[in-house]
Design an enzyme around this catalytic site. Structure first.
Site, PDB file in Angstrom:
ATOM      1  N   ASP A   1       0.861  -1.188   0.000  1.00  0.00           N
ATOM      2  CA  ASP A   1       0.000   0.000   0.000  1.00  0.00           C
ATOM      3  C   ASP A   1       0.899   1.240   0.000  1.00  0.00           C
ATOM      4  O   ASP A   1       2.109   1.132   0.153  1.00  0.00           O
ATOM      5  CB  ASP A   1      -0.931   0.006   1.218  1.00  0.00           C
ATOM      6  CG  ASP A   1      -0.207  -0.394   2.491  1.00  0.00           C
ATOM      7  OD1 ASP A   1       0.994  -0.031   2.636  1.00  0.00           O
ATOM      8  OD2 ASP A   1      -0.798  -1.070   3.338  1.00  0.00           O
TER       9      ASP A   1
ATOM     10  N   ASP B   1       1.615   5.003   1.624  1.00  0.00           N
ATOM     11  CA  ASP B   1       1.339   5.933   2.720  1.00  0.00           C
ATOM     12  C   ASP B   1       1.916   7.297   2.363  1.00  0.00           C
ATOM     13  O   ASP B   1       2.982   7.396   1.750  1.00  0.00           O
ATOM     14  CB  ASP B   1       1.986   5.444   4.019  1.00  0.00           C
ATOM     15  CG  ASP B   1       1.338   4.156   4.507  1.00  0.00           C
ATOM     16  OD1 ASP B   1       0.129   3.994   4.293  1.00  0.00           O
ATOM     17  OD2 ASP B   1       2.047   3.315   5.087  1.00  0.00           O
TER      18      ASP B   1
ATOM     19  N   ASP C   1      10.159   3.901  12.896  1.00  0.00           N
ATOM     20  CA  ASP C   1      10.810   2.784  13.582  1.00  0.00           C
ATOM     21  C   ASP C   1      12.208   2.455  13.029  1.00  0.00           C
ATOM     22  O   ASP C   1      13.215   2.591  13.723  1.00  0.00           O
ATOM     23  CB  ASP C   1       9.906   1.537  13.631  1.00  0.00           C
ATOM     24  CG  ASP C   1       9.290   1.151  12.292  1.00  0.00           C
ATOM     25  OD1 ASP C   1       9.605   1.791  11.269  1.00  0.00           O
ATOM     26  OD2 ASP C   1       8.504   0.181  12.264  1.00  0.00           O
TER      27      ASP C   1
HETATM   28  P1  ATP Z   1       4.299  -3.090   5.233  1.00  0.00           P
HETATM   29  O1  ATP Z   1       4.966  -3.443   3.973  1.00  0.00           O
HETATM   30  O2  ATP Z   1       4.069  -4.256   6.086  1.00  0.00           O
HETATM   31  O3  ATP Z   1       3.085  -2.232   5.072  1.00  0.00           O
HETATM   32  P2  ATP Z   1       5.350  -0.742   6.452  1.00  0.00           P
HETATM   33  O4  ATP Z   1       6.728  -0.359   6.859  1.00  0.00           O
HETATM   34  O5  ATP Z   1       4.699   0.101   5.412  1.00  0.00           O
HETATM   35  O6  ATP Z   1       5.396  -2.255   6.020  1.00  0.00           O
HETATM   36  P3  ATP Z   1       3.146  -0.007   8.095  1.00  0.00           P
HETATM   37  O7  ATP Z   1       2.590  -0.674   9.301  1.00  0.00           O
HETATM   38  O8  ATP Z   1       2.285   0.160   6.900  1.00  0.00           O
HETATM   39  O9  ATP Z   1       4.467  -0.796   7.735  1.00  0.00           O
HETATM   40  O10 ATP Z   1       3.661   1.399   8.595  1.00  0.00           O
HETATM   41  C1  ATP Z   1       3.976   2.461   7.709  1.00  0.00           C
HETATM   42  C2  ATP Z   1       5.151   3.255   8.265  1.00  0.00           C
HETATM   43  O11 ATP Z   1       4.801   3.845   9.516  1.00  0.00           O
HETATM   44  C3  ATP Z   1       6.400   2.443   8.551  1.00  0.00           C
HETATM   45  O12 ATP Z   1       7.183   2.250   7.407  1.00  0.00           O
HETATM   46  C4  ATP Z   1       7.101   3.297   9.590  1.00  0.00           C
HETATM   47  O13 ATP Z   1       7.753   4.394   8.997  1.00  0.00           O
HETATM   48  C5  ATP Z   1       5.928   3.831  10.393  1.00  0.00           C
HETATM   49  N1  ATP Z   1       5.619   2.961  11.547  1.00  0.00           N
HETATM   50  C6  ATP Z   1       4.768   1.926  11.559  1.00  0.00           C
HETATM   51  N2  ATP Z   1       4.730   1.329  12.765  1.00  0.00           N
HETATM   52  C7  ATP Z   1       5.567   2.027  13.543  1.00  0.00           C
HETATM   53  C8  ATP Z   1       5.963   1.931  14.908  1.00  0.00           C
HETATM   54  N3  ATP Z   1       5.477   0.987  15.697  1.00  0.00           N
HETATM   55  N4  ATP Z   1       6.856   2.843  15.375  1.00  0.00           N
HETATM   56  C9  ATP Z   1       7.334   3.820  14.589  1.00  0.00           C
HETATM   57  N5  ATP Z   1       7.018   3.951  13.293  1.00  0.00           N
HETATM   58  C10 ATP Z   1       6.144   3.077  12.766  1.00  0.00           C
HETATM   59 MG    MG Z   2       2.652  -0.079   4.737  1.00  0.00          MG
END
Ligand code: ATP
Ligand code: MG
Length: 451
Positions: free
Chosen positions: A76, A78, A152
């Site tokens: 997705d 963001d 993170d």
């Molecule tokens: P995925 O491919 O699983 O979606 P993702 O990194 O995009 O991986 P998301 O849960 O969609 O994971 O989160 C989007 C973004 O928000 C992350 O890339 C990170 O920058 C931030 N983020 C998410 N969870 C946390 C957390 N627990 N603490 C700090 N930042 C976070």
């Molecule tokens: Mg994501």
């Protein structure tokens, strides 16, 4: 187009960055990276341009930038912006404000939802952190730089700027992507304490991206794993699904066990796995996870109920045996075991009832599939969860339970024509299979009338 390696060799900048250095970010211009607009979903582009045209800053951020740089298709997209959630909400017709702890805006285009977050400030103010160091309130808006430092991992803190298509890197994410490292931003212990779920995310990214953990990011996980017990069970359910439905569940599971995180998610199963390390419980679980990964790879649907049935099978099975030893008949003994294990489990990982009900069906079908006389086999075949129950029986048989004959019988029975099925049931009587022979009802003699 340049590969990541080439970008990095061209841009020999400081690789270990720290928040206090106030360093200028590394800016990778469009000509030196591989992300093109054709790889970005039209919905995400509409949101980015909508914000930009209204005079706001707008960036793609997080997993999508990371995945595009690694050559994966993002799950997705963001967006991060300096517009407040209310401003974003006003700007897009089909948008709504969501979130309690973090206020976000979801903008919908057709089936796609783009998550738009306003830059966040770090949780410095003491009232935002509880005694464990966990973030309890985190809705203070900040700058792009502050937003980067509160993310993170460094590889998740890269921003794609819609103004000039460059990538902005404050935390050293490009260098870490290049080195194949997952590195927590800032002081590792503080960041895990703020949000222990980051430990689960670290493991998920190893499985998903094939990268390794930075030493310090890795070292503290076993020591801090217990902090997960303070995380709400509903959030751990969401994370468990991501971990186990990632397409790399078998590897991810082994990593969770290795780092002591599985114990915090599924303590009843973990306890058994500790004592029987190479035995049947582990074999069954790994085989179930490999099957799940294969199904995901082939684009077939997977049901979380089957997954949870496999994860929790061994504690259920052991309790079931104990109950039977106490002379409780097989099916009530299993139902009772299922209730006990599930009610203990949902304290940690809040598996919704719509899944646990199906897991129970799968378990209860196990003794039912052994009972095949009379109409019983036909009744089991008509059960709405027969297929899952049968698949589970196969799994048990393939991983060491002495059920080959029964599993083969069902394999044949479900594809046989009706008259053949009748013959198969009748044949059970002569072979002694089918568990219980139908009891002959004895006619009661009329009691002799007393004179
Ligand atoms: P995925 O491919 O699983 O979606 P993702 O990194 O995009 O991986 P998301 O849960 O969609 O994971 O989160 C989007 C973004 O928000 C992350 O890339 C990170 O920058 C931030 N983020 C998410 N969870 C946390 C957390 N627990 N603490 C700090 N930042 C976070
Ligand atoms: Mg994501």
């Amino acid at each position: 187009m340049l590969s990541l390696n080439k970008i990095f060799s061209r841009l020999k900048r400081n690789t270990s960055r720290s928040q206090n250095s106030n360093a200028e970010p590394l800016i990778v211009p469009r000509s030196q990276h591989t992300i093109s607009r054709s790889q970005i979903s039209p919905a995400a582009l509409k949101v980015l341009y909508g914000l930009k045209d209204a005079g706001y800053e707008a960036y793609l951020v997080g997993g999508c930038v990371r995945d595009l740089l690694l050559g994966h298709e993002p799950k997705d997209f963001d967006v991060a912006t300096n517009a407040s959630p209310e401003q974003v909400n006003q700007l897009f017709k089909r948008s709504r404000l969501i979130g309690r702890r973090f206020k976000l805006v979801h903008v919908r285009y057709g089936r796609e939802v783009i998550e738009v977050a306003t830059f966040r400030a770090p949780p410095e103010a003491e009232q935002h952190v509880d005694q464990q160091g966990r973030i309890v309130r985190d809705n203070v808006f900040g700058t792009l730089e502050q937003d980067a430092w509160r993310r993170d991992f460094t590889i998740n803190a890269l921003y794609y700027n819609i103004r000039d298509f460059s990538i902005i890197d404050y935390t050293g994410g490009i260098a870490d992507l290049d080195a194949g490292k997952i590195r927590l931003i800032g002081d590792v212990e503080t960041r895990y304490r703020e949000d222990p779920v980051r430990m689960l995310r670290a493991i998920r990214f190893i499985g998903k991206l094939g990268l390794l953990l930075d030493d310090e990011t890795e070292r503290l996980i076993p020591q801090l794993a217990n902090l997960l017990s303070d995380i709400p069970a509903a959030r751990l359910f969401d994370e468990s699904l991501k971990l186990y439905l990632s397409g790399n569940a078998a590897v991810t599971h082994e990593l969770l066990c290795h780092y002591g995180l599985f114990d915090c998610l599924f303590p009843q199963t973990a306890e058994i796995l500790h004592t029987e390390q190479d035995g049947y419980p582990r074999t069954l679980l790994i085989k179930a996870l490999e099957n799940t990964d294969l199904r995901i790879d082939e684009g077939k649907p997977v049901t979380p109920a089957f997954l949870f049935a496999a994860i929790l099978w061994e504690p259920v099975r052991q309790k079931w045996q104990e109950n039977k030893a106490r002379n409780i008949p097989a099916i009530p003994a299993l139902q009772q075991a299922a209730t006990e294990v599930i009610s203990e489990q949902v304290k940690r990982v809040a598996i919704p009832k719509r899944f646990t009900l199906v897991s129970r069906d799968i378990w209860v079908l196990q003794p039912r599939l052994e009972q095949r006389f009379g109409k019983k086999a036909f009744r089991s075949l008509a059960h709405p969860k027969f297929r899952a129950g049968y698949d589970f029986l196969l799994l048990r048989s393939e991983t060491g339970e002495p059920l080959t004959e029964l599993a083969d019988w069902w394999t044949q029975f479900q594809i046989a024509a009706e008259d053949e099925q009748q013959t198969m049931v009748k044949a059970l009587a002569s072979t002694g299979g089918g568990k219980h022979k139908p009891r002959r009802r004895r006619r009661r003699k009329p009691a002799a009338k007393s004179e």
